[in-house]
Scaffold this active site. Structure first.
Site, PDB file in Angstrom:
ATOM      1  N   GLY A  10      52.116   5.645 -67.004  1.00  0.00           N
ATOM      2  CA  GLY A  10      52.620   5.345 -65.657  1.00  0.00           C
ATOM      3  C   GLY A  10      53.676   4.247 -65.738  1.00  0.00           C
ATOM      4  O   GLY A  10      53.721   3.498 -66.712  1.00  0.00           O
TER       5      GLY A  10
ATOM      6  N   TYR B  80      44.156  16.510 -75.813  1.00  0.00           N
ATOM      7  CA  TYR B  80      44.521  16.779 -74.422  1.00  0.00           C
ATOM      8  C   TYR B  80      43.832  18.052 -73.919  1.00  0.00           C
ATOM      9  O   TYR B  80      43.069  18.018 -72.956  1.00  0.00           O
ATOM     10  CB  TYR B  80      46.041  16.916 -74.326  1.00  0.00           C
TER      11      TYR B  80
END
Ligand code: UDP
Length: 333
Positions: free
Chosen positions: A43, A164
């Site tokens: 982020g 992932y």
């Protein structure tokens, strides 16, 4: 939709990420109390600068930014006594180079964080709703094309992408357990490739790489022969899908593909970007090795999303690329 969101307290994990920050714009506009949690692994502060200043203090009344890792029990970082109406679990690196650089953080945030967040909701507001950002990577290198929600996928359990893919799949399992065994309202979105403003130009994914290379007049890096395909959804369309999935009644326990079915090879993607950025120059390719386990084809079947969410993408690839190119031009000034 506005009515559903107005006045609700929403926890948005990964709120400073590409998709999270685009969701935030809508939620604050609808009058939600948005509690954004991010540890800033992938982020970016710049994505939330309209809502909070450099030190994280809010610029608007209905926004709170908490810098924390959601892979710890939610009670450790949330204000005491908070009652959440909705949790949107969008924290996780999503670019292959980024999640491969942070494999442990990636598998924890998709697995144990999903457990901790659902467990917190179950204890504090069992009527609350939970939306999980799943992924088309759940299908791995698919043998069914286009991919429908019924397909179980073709995933390597122990390869470079597994931190992932497999943790997102475990995240889905956890949502299913809390739905089936504990009666919670959990919902799963399988998100296909997405692009648009607020994407990190350096995150290594194909669209930012190729746009930045075009803007800098560098050759396009094409992995393998560039015949592999992806289907790209503009973030505005994706957010519309997400908000509908979050606000509609009766979707408890559902898993829905969201994305844009328009399918392009990587070479076609480069050619479109070249046409929009520098059509008068000669197109140049720099071929590099194909990464291991890179899916060869990917295209969502969105029949279910159209039926249950009543929406299909509106932004064409060309229009979406134009908007993204403008954003990246501003970023590199
Ligand atoms: N790719 C490429 N050049 C780049 C970056 C990516 O050819 O500079 C290819 C990559 O091998 C993959 C596709 O583009 O086949 C999409 O890659 P991305 O990293 O965007 O995400 P993925 O869909 O693989 O998760």
């Amino acid at each position: 939709m506005r009515n559903y969101f107005s006045g609700k307290t929403v926890l948005l994990t990964g709120g400073a990420g590409f998709i999270g920050s685009n969701i935030t714009e809508k939620l604050v506009g609808f009058g939600c109390n948005v509690v954004c949690v991010d540890n800033f692994i992938s982020g970016r502060k710049v994505n939330v600068r309209e809502f909070a200043n450099e030190s994280g203090n809010p610029r608007i009344d209905n926004y709170t930014l908490i810098q924390a890792d959601v892979s710890q029990p939610a009670g450790n970082y949330l204000p005491e006594g908070i009652k959440l109406d909705l949790i949107l679990h969008f924290a996780s690196p999503a670019s292959p180079p980024r999640y491969q650089d942070n494999p442990v953080e990636t598998y924890l945030v998709n697995s144990i964080a999903t457990h901790y967040l659902l467990d917190f909701l179950k204890r504090t507001n069992p009527e609350g709703r939970f939306v999980f950002a799943g992924t088309s990577e759940a299908y791995g290198d698919p043998q069914v094309h286009p991919q429908t929600e019924e397909y179980w996928g073709n995933v390597n359990p122990n390869g470079k992408r597994s931190c992932y893919d497999e943790s997102k799949r475990l995240g889905e399992t956890i949502c299913g357990v809390f739905y089936r065994d504990f009666g919670m309202d959990s919902r799963i979105l399988r998100i296909f490739n997405t692009y648009g403003p607020k994407m990190d130009p350096t995150d290594g994914r194909v669209i930012p790489n190729l746009i930045m290379q075009a803007l800098k007049n560098e050759p396009f890096t094409i992995y393998g022969d560039g015949s592999q395909t992806r289907s790209y959804c503009h973030v505005d369309d994706l957010v519309e899908f997400i908000l509908r999935m979050s606000s509609k009644e009766g979707l408890n326990g559902e898993t829905i593909n969201i994305g844009n079915p328009g399918e392009f090879t990587i070479v076609q993607t480069a050619e479109m970007i070249h046409k929009l950025v520098s059509p008068d120059t000669e197109i140049r390719f720099e071929h590099q090795d194909m990464p291991t386990d890179d899916p060869t084809r990917r295209q969502p079947d969105i029949t279910k999303a159209k039926k249950l969410l009543g929406y299909e993408p509106q932004v064409s690839f060309e229009e979406g690329l134009k908007r993204t190119i403008e954003y990246f031009k501003k970023e590199i000034k």
